[in-house]
Design a protein around this motif. Structure first.
Motif, short mmCIF file in Angstrom:
data_model
loop_
_atom_site.label_atom_id
_atom_site.label_comp_id
_atom_site.label_asym_id
_atom_site.label_seq_id
_atom_site.Cartn_x
_atom_site.Cartn_y
_atom_site.Cartn_z
N UNK A 28 0.83 -1.21 0.00
CA UNK A 28 0.00 0.00 0.00
C UNK A 28 0.86 1.25 0.00
N UNK A 29 1.91 1.26 0.81
CA UNK A 29 2.81 2.42 0.88
C UNK A 29 3.42 2.71 -0.49
N UNK A 30 3.91 1.68 -1.16
CA UNK A 30 4.49 1.86 -2.49
C UNK A 30 3.47 2.41 -3.48
N UNK A 31 2.25 1.93 -3.41
CA UNK A 31 1.21 2.40 -4.33
C UNK A 31 0.86 3.86 -4.07
N UNK A 32 0.74 4.23 -2.80
CA UNK A 32 0.39 5.62 -2.50
C UNK A 32 1.56 6.56 -2.81
N UNK A 61 -13.44 8.94 -8.37
CA UNK A 61 -14.22 10.11 -8.77
C UNK A 61 -13.42 11.37 -9.02
N UNK A 62 -12.13 11.26 -9.13
CA UNK A 62 -11.29 12.44 -9.31
C UNK A 62 -10.54 12.30 -10.62
N UNK A 63 -10.99 12.99 -11.63
CA UNK A 63 -10.38 12.91 -12.95
C UNK A 63 -10.10 14.32 -13.47
N UNK A 64 -9.13 14.43 -14.34
CA UNK A 64 -8.83 15.71 -14.96
C UNK A 64 -8.04 16.63 -14.07
N UNK A 65 -8.06 17.89 -14.39
CA UNK A 65 -7.28 18.90 -13.67
C UNK A 65 -7.97 19.25 -12.36
N UNK A 66 -7.17 19.36 -11.30
CA UNK A 66 -7.67 19.77 -10.00
C UNK A 66 -6.56 20.50 -9.25
N UNK A 67 -6.91 21.11 -8.15
CA UNK A 67 -5.90 21.78 -7.32
C UNK A 67 -5.12 20.73 -6.54
N UNK A 68 -3.92 21.09 -6.10
CA UNK A 68 -3.13 20.14 -5.33
C UNK A 68 -3.82 19.76 -4.01
N UNK A 69 -4.44 20.71 -3.29
CA UNK A 69 -5.14 20.30 -2.06
C UNK A 69 -6.25 19.27 -2.32
N UNK A 70 -6.95 19.37 -3.44
CA UNK A 70 -7.98 18.39 -3.77
C UNK A 70 -7.33 17.04 -4.06
N UNK A 71 -6.21 17.06 -4.79
CA UNK A 71 -5.47 15.83 -5.09
C UNK A 71 -5.00 15.16 -3.79
N UNK A 72 -4.39 15.95 -2.89
CA UNK A 72 -3.90 15.42 -1.62
C UNK A 72 -5.06 14.90 -0.77
N UNK A 73 -6.19 15.58 -0.80
CA UNK A 73 -7.36 15.13 -0.05
C UNK A 73 -7.86 13.78 -0.58
N UNK A 74 -7.80 13.59 -1.89
CA UNK A 74 -8.20 12.32 -2.48
C UNK A 74 -7.28 11.19 -2.04
N UNK A 75 -5.98 11.46 -1.99
CA UNK A 75 -5.03 10.46 -1.51
C UNK A 75 -5.33 10.12 -0.04
N UNK A 76 -5.56 11.15 0.76
CA UNK A 76 -5.86 10.94 2.18
C UNK A 76 -7.12 10.12 2.36
N UNK A 77 -8.16 10.42 1.58
CA UNK A 77 -9.42 9.69 1.67
C UNK A 77 -9.21 8.20 1.34
#
Length: 122
Positions: A28-32, A61-77
């Motif tokens: 999991x760590x390697x994948x994240x 549910x996260x595709x295309x261009x987004x802000x970095x905080x949204x990207x990081x939030x998706x990883x956290x989720x």
């Protein structure tokens, strides 16, 4: 903590369970980490970007261009779902790991692992 035998040794079954959990966590760590490294900024300041194509299977549910905080939030989720034992998330982690294992490494990585003079770098 953990159970030990009177001799101080860990039962073989418990040891194999710990090994399995360690491998699962490392996978999991390697994948994240791979997912985090797939972020590609599209603006000069790096506030907006996208994930490399095919690397976003852990970002539901996260595709295309987004802000970095949204990207990081998706990883956290996704990370929280994995920690909670979500079977769908773990299936996605296994698929992501299989994709990573089949990926060709860019130069110089394929031969850097076998060169003695580069061993200190690793």
């Amino acid at each position: 903590g953990g159970r030990t035998l009177p001799s101080g040794r860990i039962p073989l079954r418990l040891e194999s369970e710990r090994t399995r959990e360690f491998r699962r966590g490392a996978q999991a760590l390697l994948c994240f980490l791979d997912l985090a490294l797939a972020w590609r900024p599209v603006d000069p300041m790096g506030w907006a970007g996208t994930c490399e194509e095919g690397e976003d299977m852990l970002l539901v549910g996260q595709r295309g261009i987004c802000s970095f905080p949204v990207f990081a939030s998706g990883i956290r989720r996704s990370l929280k779902r994995a920690a909670d034992g979500c079977r769908v998330t773990w299936r996605r982690i296994r698929v992501h790991f299989d994709v990573v294992r089949e990926r060709q490494l860019p130069a110089p990585w394929p031969w850097a692992w076998v060169q003695a003079q580069d061993a200190s770098m690793l």
